[in-house]
Design a protein around this motif. Sequence first.
Motif, PDB file in Angstrom:
ATOM      1  N   ARG A 145      -4.493   8.536  -2.641  1.00 33.86           N
ATOM      2  CA  ARG A 145      -3.438   8.033  -2.947  1.00 33.86           C
ATOM      3  C   ARG A 145      -3.802   6.333  -2.781  1.00 33.86           C
ATOM      4  NH1 ARG A 145       0.519   8.050  -6.760  1.00 33.86           N
ATOM      5  NH2 ARG A 145       1.088  10.366  -6.451  1.00 33.86           N
ATOM      6  N   ASP A 146      -3.632   5.353  -3.043  1.00 30.83           N
ATOM      7  CA  ASP A 146      -3.836   3.846  -2.757  1.00 30.83           C
ATOM      8  C   ASP A 146      -1.905   3.154  -2.694  1.00 30.83           C
ATOM      9  OD1 ASP A 146      -4.305   1.526  -1.397  1.00 30.83           O
ATOM     10  OD2 ASP A 146      -5.336   0.710  -3.933  1.00 30.83           O
ATOM     11  N   GLY A 147      -1.374   3.479  -2.021  1.00 27.93           N
ATOM     12  CA  GLY A 147      -0.116   3.434  -2.398  1.00 27.93           C
ATOM     13  C   GLY A 147       0.862   4.359  -2.966  1.00 27.93           C
ATOM     14  N   GLU A 148       1.490   3.533  -4.617  1.00 28.26           N
ATOM     15  CA  GLU A 148       1.920   4.278  -4.982  1.00 28.26           C
ATOM     16  C   GLU A 148       1.083   4.868  -6.189  1.00 28.26           C
ATOM     17  OE1 GLU A 148       5.073   5.314  -5.612  1.00 28.26           O
ATOM     18  OE2 GLU A 148       4.962   4.499  -3.330  1.00 28.26           O
ATOM     19  N   ALA A 149       0.020   4.484  -6.485  1.00 32.22           N
ATOM     20  CA  ALA A 149      -1.085   4.164  -7.526  1.00 32.22           C
ATOM     21  C   ALA A 149      -2.757   6.116  -7.274  1.00 32.22           C
ATOM     22  CB  ALA A 149      -1.738   3.517  -8.245  1.00 32.22           C
TER      23      ALA A 149
END
Length: 325
Positions: A67-71
């Motif tokens: 995960r990278d934030g919401e993405a």
Amino acid sequence: MARNMSDNTALPAGEIFPERSARIGFSRNRLVRHSERREKASDIAAMMALPEARSFVIAGDVPILRRDGEAFTPRFTMAEAGALAPVAETALLGTLDGTPLFATLIATGEVERLKETGLFAIDLRSIAVQGLLPQDELGPLGEGKALMDWHRRHGFCANCGARTASASGGWRRDCAACGAQHFPRTDPVVIMLAVRGDRCLLGRQARFAPGMYSCLAGFVEPGETVEDAVRRETMEEAGIRTGRVRYLASQPWPFPSSLMVGCLAEALDEDLVVDAIELEHARWFTRAEVGAMLRGEHPDGFTAPLPFAIAHHILKAFVEEGESF
């Protein structure tokens, strides 16, 4: 032609590609490959040591995402990639907007353990279908997956059977026993739409989703041109003779490592003789029917391949651009 490391000539992110191919899944790949630097181990080590360097991690043939934030992102620092699991292979893919990108291969058996740490193991086809990554990331990831799959399958020399070792930045395997050099393979596949007037020929295999029809396809054999392969496969699978053949687009297909060569073929007759081993069914569709299939509106529930596949774009060219003979 090889590029210098300082020659960051990858196309800008907003570039509109003129080729039909660039609209297709896995085809947008702006990596500067630096093939002229692969023989210099010191250069590769220096790129790997840069703090901005990143690596895709492939467990067997499955990409690892986080995960990278919401993405989602498939990128790990080199230290992170090395700490996830014992590394089997590492290869330099190139630089993207100045960032060195590598691919790291770890064992398939690590997947469940990594999932328990909060990471994700998602097969590449699902990543493409679900649109989990931007196109700029999907193409390089497909390249990395295909290259790591080649390493995984070619650990021994096809000439003498001895174990081989990775070389040239991960783009060659060398055999110390007999001196043979082995290079990553790409298998060409023709995928074609046979057209007769306002109709086209589509087929379906038993493994397809219910109601889905697609273009016919097959591997190019030794000694064949693309045109000859198109004619042979169309005859073998559907009993249709074809005349003129025209190239439309291509798609890197990392399952495991093919190049789909999309063509249009002029059908010379229309009486089908379907090879039941290759196809479950085949039939002729009108241009209007294919348009309805692309929109998901066919009255019989027939559908077309999804937009990440080259077959979808070949059919769109037939419907929206009037491609024919």
